[in-house]
Design a protein around this motif. Sequence first.
Motif, PDB file in Angstrom:
ATOM      1  N   GLY A 212       2.733 -10.238 -40.157  1.00 38.75           N
ATOM      2  CA  GLY A 212       2.631  -9.866 -41.557  1.00 38.75           C
ATOM      3  C   GLY A 212       3.932  -9.702 -42.315  1.00 38.75           C
ATOM      4  O   GLY A 212       3.908  -9.369 -43.509  1.00 38.75           O
ATOM      5  N   ALA A 213       5.070  -9.934 -41.672  1.00 38.27           N
ATOM      6  CA  ALA A 213       6.330  -9.853 -42.405  1.00 38.27           C
ATOM      7  C   ALA A 213       6.350 -10.918 -43.505  1.00 38.27           C
ATOM      8  O   ALA A 213       5.897 -12.048 -43.301  1.00 38.27           O
ATOM      9  N   THR A 214       6.876 -10.552 -44.655  1.00 36.31           N
ATOM     10  CA  THR A 214       6.975 -11.505 -45.762  1.00 36.31           C
ATOM     11  C   THR A 214       8.358 -12.135 -45.843  1.00 36.31           C
ATOM     12  O   THR A 214       8.518 -13.214 -46.429  1.00 36.31           O
ATOM     13  N   ASP A 215       9.367 -11.481 -45.289  1.00 29.29           N
ATOM     14  CA  ASP A 215      10.740 -11.958 -45.340  1.00 29.29           C
ATOM     15  C   ASP A 215      11.427 -11.591 -44.036  1.00 29.29           C
ATOM     16  O   ASP A 215      11.104 -10.573 -43.411  1.00 29.29           O
ATOM     17  N   VAL A 216      12.385 -12.414 -43.628  1.00 28.73           N
ATOM     18  CA  VAL A 216      13.208 -12.141 -42.454  1.00 28.73           C
ATOM     19  C   VAL A 216      14.668 -12.199 -42.861  1.00 28.73           C
ATOM     20  O   VAL A 216      15.097 -13.137 -43.545  1.00 28.73           O
ATOM     21  N   ILE A 217      15.430 -11.192 -42.446  1.00 26.61           N
ATOM     22  CA  ILE A 217      16.869 -11.153 -42.708  1.00 26.61           C
ATOM     23  C   ILE A 217      17.586 -11.082 -41.367  1.00 26.61           C
ATOM     24  O   ILE A 217      17.397 -10.132 -40.599  1.00 26.61           O
ATOM     25  N   ALA A 218      18.397 -12.099 -41.089  1.00 30.40           N
ATOM     26  CA  ALA A 218      19.115 -12.150 -39.821  1.00 30.40           C
ATOM     27  C   ALA A 218      20.461 -11.447 -39.889  1.00 30.40           C
ATOM     28  O   ALA A 218      21.009 -11.050 -38.856  1.00 30.40           O
ATOM     29  N   ASP A 222      26.675  -4.634 -43.818  1.00 33.62           N
ATOM     30  CA  ASP A 222      26.691  -4.708 -45.284  1.00 33.62           C
ATOM     31  C   ASP A 222      26.051  -5.986 -45.799  1.00 33.62           C
ATOM     32  O   ASP A 222      25.400  -5.983 -46.853  1.00 33.62           O
ATOM     33  N   GLU A 223      26.210  -7.077 -45.057  1.00 30.76           N
ATOM     34  CA  GLU A 223      25.618  -8.343 -45.489  1.00 30.76           C
ATOM     35  C   GLU A 223      24.093  -8.265 -45.454  1.00 30.76           C
ATOM     36  O   GLU A 223      23.408  -8.749 -46.359  1.00 30.76           O
ATOM     37  N   GLY A 224      23.560  -7.637 -44.402  1.00 33.85           N
ATOM     38  CA  GLY A 224      22.116  -7.468 -44.314  1.00 33.85           C
ATOM     39  C   GLY A 224      21.584  -6.562 -45.402  1.00 33.85           C
ATOM     40  O   GLY A 224      20.539  -6.835 -46.006  1.00 33.85           O
ATOM     41  N   ILE A 225      22.304  -5.467 -45.671  1.00 37.36           N
ATOM     42  CA  ILE A 225      21.905  -4.551 -46.749  1.00 37.36           C
ATOM     43  C   ILE A 225      21.879  -5.292 -48.081  1.00 37.36           C
ATOM     44  O   ILE A 225      20.936  -5.145 -48.882  1.00 37.36           O
ATOM     45  N   LYS A 227      21.325  -8.395 -48.613  1.00 40.77           N
ATOM     46  CA  LYS A 227      20.165  -9.283 -48.647  1.00 40.77           C
ATOM     47  C   LYS A 227      18.889  -8.518 -49.005  1.00 40.77           C
ATOM     48  O   LYS A 227      18.054  -8.995 -49.778  1.00 40.77           O
ATOM     49  N   VAL A 228      18.726  -7.322 -48.421  1.00 37.41           N
ATOM     50  CA  VAL A 228      17.554  -6.498 -48.759  1.00 37.41           C
ATOM     51  C   VAL A 228      17.550  -6.185 -50.251  1.00 37.41           C
ATOM     52  O   VAL A 228      16.532  -6.318 -50.939  1.00 37.41           O
ATOM     53  N   ARG A 229      18.678  -5.790 -50.756  1.00 34.14           N
ATOM     54  CA  ARG A 229      18.759  -5.414 -52.171  1.00 34.14           C
ATOM     55  C   ARG A 229      18.572  -6.634 -53.076  1.00 34.14           C
ATOM     56  O   ARG A 229      17.968  -6.527 -54.157  1.00 34.14           O
ATOM     57  N   GLU A 230      19.032  -7.776 -52.630  1.00 35.63           N
ATOM     58  CA  GLU A 230      18.818  -8.997 -53.406  1.00 35.63           C
ATOM     59  C   GLU A 230      17.334  -9.314 -53.517  1.00 35.63           C
ATOM     60  O   GLU A 230      16.857  -9.774 -54.568  1.00 35.63           O
ATOM     61  N   GLY A 255      21.448   2.080 -46.277  1.00 31.00           N
ATOM     62  CA  GLY A 255      21.771   1.097 -47.300  1.00 31.00           C
ATOM     63  C   GLY A 255      20.571   0.374 -47.863  1.00 31.00           C
ATOM     64  O   GLY A 255      20.609  -0.115 -49.004  1.00 31.00           O
ATOM     65  N   ALA A 256      19.477   0.290 -47.075  1.00 28.18           N
ATOM     66  CA  ALA A 256      18.318  -0.495 -47.493  1.00 28.18           C
ATOM     67  C   ALA A 256      17.256   0.319 -48.223  1.00 28.18           C
ATOM     68  O   ALA A 256      16.362  -0.251 -48.859  1.00 28.18           O
ATOM     69  N   VAL A 257      17.322   1.662 -48.155  1.00 26.54           N
ATOM     70  CA  VAL A 257      16.272   2.481 -48.755  1.00 26.54           C
ATOM     71  C   VAL A 257      16.563   2.708 -50.242  1.00 26.54           C
ATOM     72  O   VAL A 257      17.712   2.858 -50.654  1.00 26.54           O
ATOM     73  N   ARG A 258      15.522   2.719 -51.032  1.00 21.59           N
ATOM     74  CA  ARG A 258      15.692   2.944 -52.464  1.00 21.59           C
ATOM     75  C   ARG A 258      15.695   4.441 -52.765  1.00 21.59           C
ATOM     76  O   ARG A 258      15.209   5.244 -51.952  1.00 21.59           O
TER      77      ARG A 258
END
Length: 345
Positions: A212-218, A222-225, A227-230, A255-258
């Motif tokens: 059920g994941a809609t997106d995958v970030i490898a 900071d680069e991963g964070i 991507k989440v924010r993007e 970094g990823a939580v709003r």
Amino acid sequence: MRAAFMYEAGDVRVQDAPEATIQQPTDAIVRIVRSCVCGSDLHPYHSLTSADGPVPMGHEFLGIVEETGSEVSGLRRGDLVVSPFAYADNTCEFCRQGLHTSCPHGGFYAVGGIGGAQAEAIRVPQAEGTLFKLPKDVDEKLLPSLLTLADVYGTGYHAAKQARVRPGDSVTVIGDGAVGLLAVLSAKRLGAERVILMGRHKTRTDLGLAFGATDVIAERGDEGIAKVRELTGGHGTRAVLEAVGHRPAYDMAIGAVRPGGVISRVGVPQYEDAPVGFTSLFGPNVTLTGGPAPVRAYIDELLPAVLAGSVDPGRVLDRTLSLEQVPDACRAMDQREALKVLITP
């Protein structure tokens, strides 16, 4: 009987051990028919010293009741059971609140003189409150999924429940191990609309997409964070489920939580210091939650869909080896050759 022990980092042996016997009237003896190696076993696999070993291995199992103590009711010889990774009386004030891992009469397998589940048999303390009886005529094909109720499915579900995942929610899951993938499944089943999986092993993240994941970030750090924010208009997701346990994963969660969101940690922490001050959690009104999953509290809720075949959490068990091959199972998981290894007698 035969049982697996870890002597020190990287040194796992299967050897003869004393037979499991009734020691308290609340005990039961269970012959193990399925167990598995847990991702948390890899922590001592990297760090255990010879001075602290040998220690018994394993805390997840399905089995057949062989014997019960004089104070155990509701269970009889021949019953097929699943056991949570923590035993508990299921009657105390904490158990009644769904906090079985805080039971004052409870504890954990493979510590404190209690044997491990990577063995031919095991003594189960507080058996009446711990063991969950399964249908006798269950299809053998369901055994891997039923085994996940002992830990990884319940732990992934706990991560999502503690984060209060709800319909329409946005969720980031950090970690593509078995718990992380089943956190994806759990978030989706609770109605999350966007589920971002942070992981870099394609075989695993492909399973995450199937769950059920809609997106995958490898990317990590900071680069991963970024991507989440993007993906989330610059804000991050309301819920972040951290299923790794290492400090970099915690930092990515921050970094990823709003603002106003929740970080739910179920990866066993391998660090003591973590930022909780103004800029990390206090200022943006972020809630930090999680902990060891009281999976006994979730079995009633999760079992029907497993029995019906409408969910298949057992897909995380991607290799099967025998009890005598537990050392090979640990190596395979440590080297990322297997996601989670199922152990048969």
